[in-house]
Design a protein around this motif. Structure first.
Motif, PDB file in Angstrom:
ATOM      1  N   LYS A 216       0.839  -1.200   0.000  1.00  0.00           N
ATOM      2  CA  LYS A 216       0.000   0.000   0.000  1.00  0.00           C
ATOM      3  C   LYS A 216       0.875   1.251   0.000  1.00  0.00           C
ATOM      4  CE  LYS A 216      -3.739  -2.511   0.889  1.00  0.00           C
ATOM      5  NZ  LYS A 216      -3.954  -3.403  -0.203  1.00  0.00           N
ATOM      6  N   ILE A 217       0.344   2.321  -0.602  1.00  0.00           N
ATOM      7  CA  ILE A 217       1.012   3.624  -0.587  1.00  0.00           C
ATOM      8  C   ILE A 217       0.721   4.311   0.738  1.00  0.00           C
ATOM      9  CG2 ILE A 217       0.984   5.949  -1.584  1.00  0.00           C
ATOM     10  CD1 ILE A 217       0.427   4.627  -4.300  1.00  0.00           C
ATOM     11  N   LYS A 218       1.724   4.975   1.299  1.00  0.00           N
ATOM     12  CA  LYS A 218       1.563   5.780   2.512  1.00  0.00           C
ATOM     13  C   LYS A 218       2.027   7.192   2.184  1.00  0.00           C
ATOM     14  CE  LYS A 218       1.259   6.054   7.176  1.00  0.00           C
ATOM     15  NZ  LYS A 218       0.190   5.579   8.012  1.00  0.00           N
ATOM     16  N   GLY A 219       1.134   8.153   2.336  1.00  0.00           N
ATOM     17  CA  GLY A 219       1.504   9.550   2.114  1.00  0.00           C
ATOM     18  C   GLY A 219       1.491   9.949   0.653  1.00  0.00           C
ATOM     19  N   ASP A 220       2.063  11.118   0.399  1.00  0.00           N
ATOM     20  CA  ASP A 220       2.086  11.705  -0.936  1.00  0.00           C
ATOM     21  C   ASP A 220       3.352  11.327  -1.697  1.00  0.00           C
ATOM     22  OD1 ASP A 220      -0.331  13.081  -0.459  1.00  0.00           O
ATOM     23  OD2 ASP A 220       0.757  14.704   0.548  1.00  0.00           O
ATOM     24  N   SER A 221       3.332  11.556  -2.993  1.00  0.00           N
ATOM     25  CA  SER A 221       4.521  11.310  -3.808  1.00  0.00           C
ATOM     26  C   SER A 221       5.610  12.314  -3.444  1.00  0.00           C
ATOM     27  CB  SER A 221       4.182  11.417  -5.292  1.00  0.00           C
ATOM     28  OG  SER A 221       3.846  12.749  -5.627  1.00  0.00           O
ATOM     29  N   PHE A 222       6.834  11.971  -3.780  1.00  0.00           N
ATOM     30  CA  PHE A 222       7.973  12.861  -3.566  1.00  0.00           C
ATOM     31  C   PHE A 222       9.000  12.601  -4.651  1.00  0.00           C
ATOM     32  CE2 PHE A 222       8.694   8.990  -1.238  1.00  0.00           C
ATOM     33  CZ  PHE A 222      10.032   8.695  -1.436  1.00  0.00           C
TER      34      PHE A 222
ATOM     35  N   ILE B 241      12.957  12.211  -5.946  1.00  0.00           N
ATOM     36  CA  ILE B 241      14.355  11.925  -5.633  1.00  0.00           C
ATOM     37  C   ILE B 241      15.157  12.496  -6.795  1.00  0.00           C
ATOM     38  CG2 ILE B 241      16.122  10.165  -5.290  1.00  0.00           C
ATOM     39  CD1 ILE B 241      14.040   8.459  -3.876  1.00  0.00           C
ATOM     40  N   LYS B 242      16.052  13.406  -6.475  1.00  0.00           N
ATOM     41  CA  LYS B 242      16.825  14.126  -7.483  1.00  0.00           C
ATOM     42  C   LYS B 242      17.476  13.165  -8.479  1.00  0.00           C
ATOM     43  CE  LYS B 242      20.507  17.516  -7.913  1.00  0.00           C
ATOM     44  NZ  LYS B 242      21.651  18.125  -7.298  1.00  0.00           N
ATOM     45  N   GLU B 243      17.323  13.480  -9.745  1.00  0.00           N
ATOM     46  CA  GLU B 243      17.895  12.737 -10.867  1.00  0.00           C
ATOM     47  C   GLU B 243      17.307  11.340 -11.056  1.00  0.00           C
ATOM     48  OE1 GLU B 243      22.160  12.811 -11.028  1.00  0.00           O
ATOM     49  OE2 GLU B 243      22.243  14.906 -10.409  1.00  0.00           O
ATOM     50  N   ILE B 244      16.314  10.975 -10.230  1.00  0.00           N
ATOM     51  CA  ILE B 244      15.724   9.638 -10.365  1.00  0.00           C
ATOM     52  C   ILE B 244      14.235   9.733 -10.691  1.00  0.00           C
ATOM     53  CG2 ILE B 244      15.302   7.428  -9.249  1.00  0.00           C
ATOM     54  CD1 ILE B 244      17.879   7.897  -7.654  1.00  0.00           C
ATOM     55  N   GLY B 245      13.520  10.635  -9.998  1.00  0.00           N
ATOM     56  CA  GLY B 245      12.122  10.829 -10.343  1.00  0.00           C
ATOM     57  C   GLY B 245      11.157  10.686  -9.183  1.00  0.00           C
ATOM     58  N   THR B 246       9.876  10.584  -9.531  1.00  0.00           N
ATOM     59  CA  THR B 246       8.785  10.515  -8.559  1.00  0.00           C
ATOM     60  C   THR B 246       8.756   9.153  -7.876  1.00  0.00           C
ATOM     61  OG1 THR B 246       7.501  12.040  -9.917  1.00  0.00           O
ATOM     62  CG2 THR B 246       6.283  10.772  -8.280  1.00  0.00           C
ATOM     63  N   HIS B 247       8.593   9.203  -6.548  1.00  0.00           N
ATOM     64  CA  HIS B 247       8.530   7.991  -5.720  1.00  0.00           C
ATOM     65  C   HIS B 247       7.359   8.064  -4.756  1.00  0.00           C
ATOM     66  CE1 HIS B 247      12.615   7.418  -7.162  1.00  0.00           C
ATOM     67  NE2 HIS B 247      12.670   6.263  -6.551  1.00  0.00           N
ATOM     68  N   PHE B 248       6.988   6.901  -4.237  1.00  0.00           N
ATOM     69  CA  PHE B 248       5.984   6.765  -3.189  1.00  0.00           C
ATOM     70  C   PHE B 248       6.516   5.846  -2.112  1.00  0.00           C
ATOM     71  CE2 PHE B 248       3.575   7.793  -6.964  1.00  0.00           C
ATOM     72  CZ  PHE B 248       2.561   8.623  -6.510  1.00  0.00           C
ATOM     73  N   VAL B 249       6.230   6.139  -0.856  1.00  0.00           N
ATOM     74  CA  VAL B 249       6.530   5.195   0.219  1.00  0.00           C
ATOM     75  C   VAL B 249       5.440   4.121   0.154  1.00  0.00           C
ATOM     76  CG1 VAL B 249       6.688   4.823   2.710  1.00  0.00           C
ATOM     77  CG2 VAL B 249       7.623   6.910   1.707  1.00  0.00           C
ATOM     78  N   MET B 250       5.879   2.866   0.118  1.00  0.00           N
ATOM     79  CA  MET B 250       4.942   1.742   0.115  1.00  0.00           C
ATOM     80  C   MET B 250       5.283   0.818   1.274  1.00  0.00           C
ATOM     81  SD  MET B 250       4.292   0.992  -3.924  1.00  0.00           S
ATOM     82  CE  MET B 250       2.671   0.258  -3.607  1.00  0.00           C
ATOM     83  N   HIS B 251       4.298   0.056   1.729  1.00  0.00           N
ATOM     84  CA  HIS B 251       4.512  -0.780   2.918  1.00  0.00           C
ATOM     85  C   HIS B 251       3.571  -1.980   2.933  1.00  0.00           C
ATOM     86  CE1 HIS B 251       0.782   0.447   5.058  1.00  0.00           C
ATOM     87  NE2 HIS B 251       0.885   1.450   4.194  1.00  0.00           N
ATOM     88  N   LYS B 252       3.931  -2.923   3.801  1.00  0.00           N
ATOM     89  CA  LYS B 252       3.119  -4.131   4.017  1.00  0.00           C
ATOM     90  C   LYS B 252       3.474  -4.665   5.396  1.00  0.00           C
ATOM     91  CE  LYS B 252       2.256  -8.496   1.604  1.00  0.00           C
ATOM     92  NZ  LYS B 252       2.775  -9.310   0.474  1.00  0.00           N
ATOM     93  N   SER B 253       2.455  -5.008   6.170  1.00  0.00           N
ATOM     94  CA  SER B 253       2.689  -5.670   7.461  1.00  0.00           C
ATOM     95  C   SER B 253       2.962  -7.143   7.213  1.00  0.00           C
ATOM     96  CB  SER B 253       1.477  -5.514   8.375  1.00  0.00           C
ATOM     97  OG  SER B 253       1.333  -4.164   8.749  1.00  0.00           O
ATOM     98  N   ILE B 254       3.840  -7.686   8.025  1.00  0.00           N
ATOM     99  CA  ILE B 254       4.204  -9.104   7.890  1.00  0.00           C
ATOM    100  C   ILE B 254       3.549  -9.907   9.012  1.00  0.00           C
ATOM    101  CG2 ILE B 254       6.139 -10.719   8.056  1.00  0.00           C
ATOM    102  CD1 ILE B 254       6.125  -9.295   5.427  1.00  0.00           C
TER     103      ILE B 254
END
Length: 145
Positions: free
Chosen positions: A124-130, A132-145
């Motif tokens: 799942k996505i958590k929060g807004d996109s951000f 990373i310089k010279e790499i592009g748009t990212h999202f924090v993603m997560h999963k409980s184990i």
């Protein structure tokens, strides 16, 4: 024959560089924490050829409250082997490893184009996109184990 086993950080560079750092020097493939005792690197081989890599770091993200957190980083599959289930096998290997370590949560910064791949694996996505310089748009993603 395809198999996955634990490898050294430097062994990941032959896949990280062309996939994650194209056109950049190979030393840009070394990530902070690569050589810590709590970090593990896995390589997926077809016969004797390394075609996919993933690294997992014991690292907490401030967005999450669980104590035992692990970060996936440096996930890469050589272009000619993408969309063949290799990435999924690597993620499943890391999930199994984290369960063995008594981890509670997996998180990572996913490139925008990789989000659908991880969503299919129940991340799942958590929060807004951000950015990373010279790499592009990212999202924090997560999963409980």
């Amino acid at each position: 024959m395809i198999f996955i086993h634990q490898i050294e950080a430097e062994e990941t560079f032959s896949v990280r560089q062309p996939v994650l750092r194209p056109g950049k020097p190979v030393d840009s493939c070394h990530f902070d924490g690569d050589n810590l005792g709590t970090t593990a690197h896995f390589g997926l081989y077809e016969h004797d050829d390394l075609i996919g890599v993933v690294s997992v770091y014991k690292a907490c993200h401030p967005l999450f409250s669980k104590k035992e957190q692990y970060q996936i980083r440096g996930m890469a599959v050589l272009p000619e082997f993408q969309r063949k289930g290799i990435g999924e096998q690597l993620v499943k290997k890391v999930e199994h490893y984290i369960k063995e370590q008594k981890g509670e949560l997996i998180w990572f910064n996913a490139r925008e184009k990789a989000v659908p791949f991880y969503q299919k694996l129940d991340y799942k996505i958590k929060g807004d996109s951000f950015e990373i310089k010279e790499i592009g748009t990212h999202f924090v993603m997560h999963k409980s184990i």
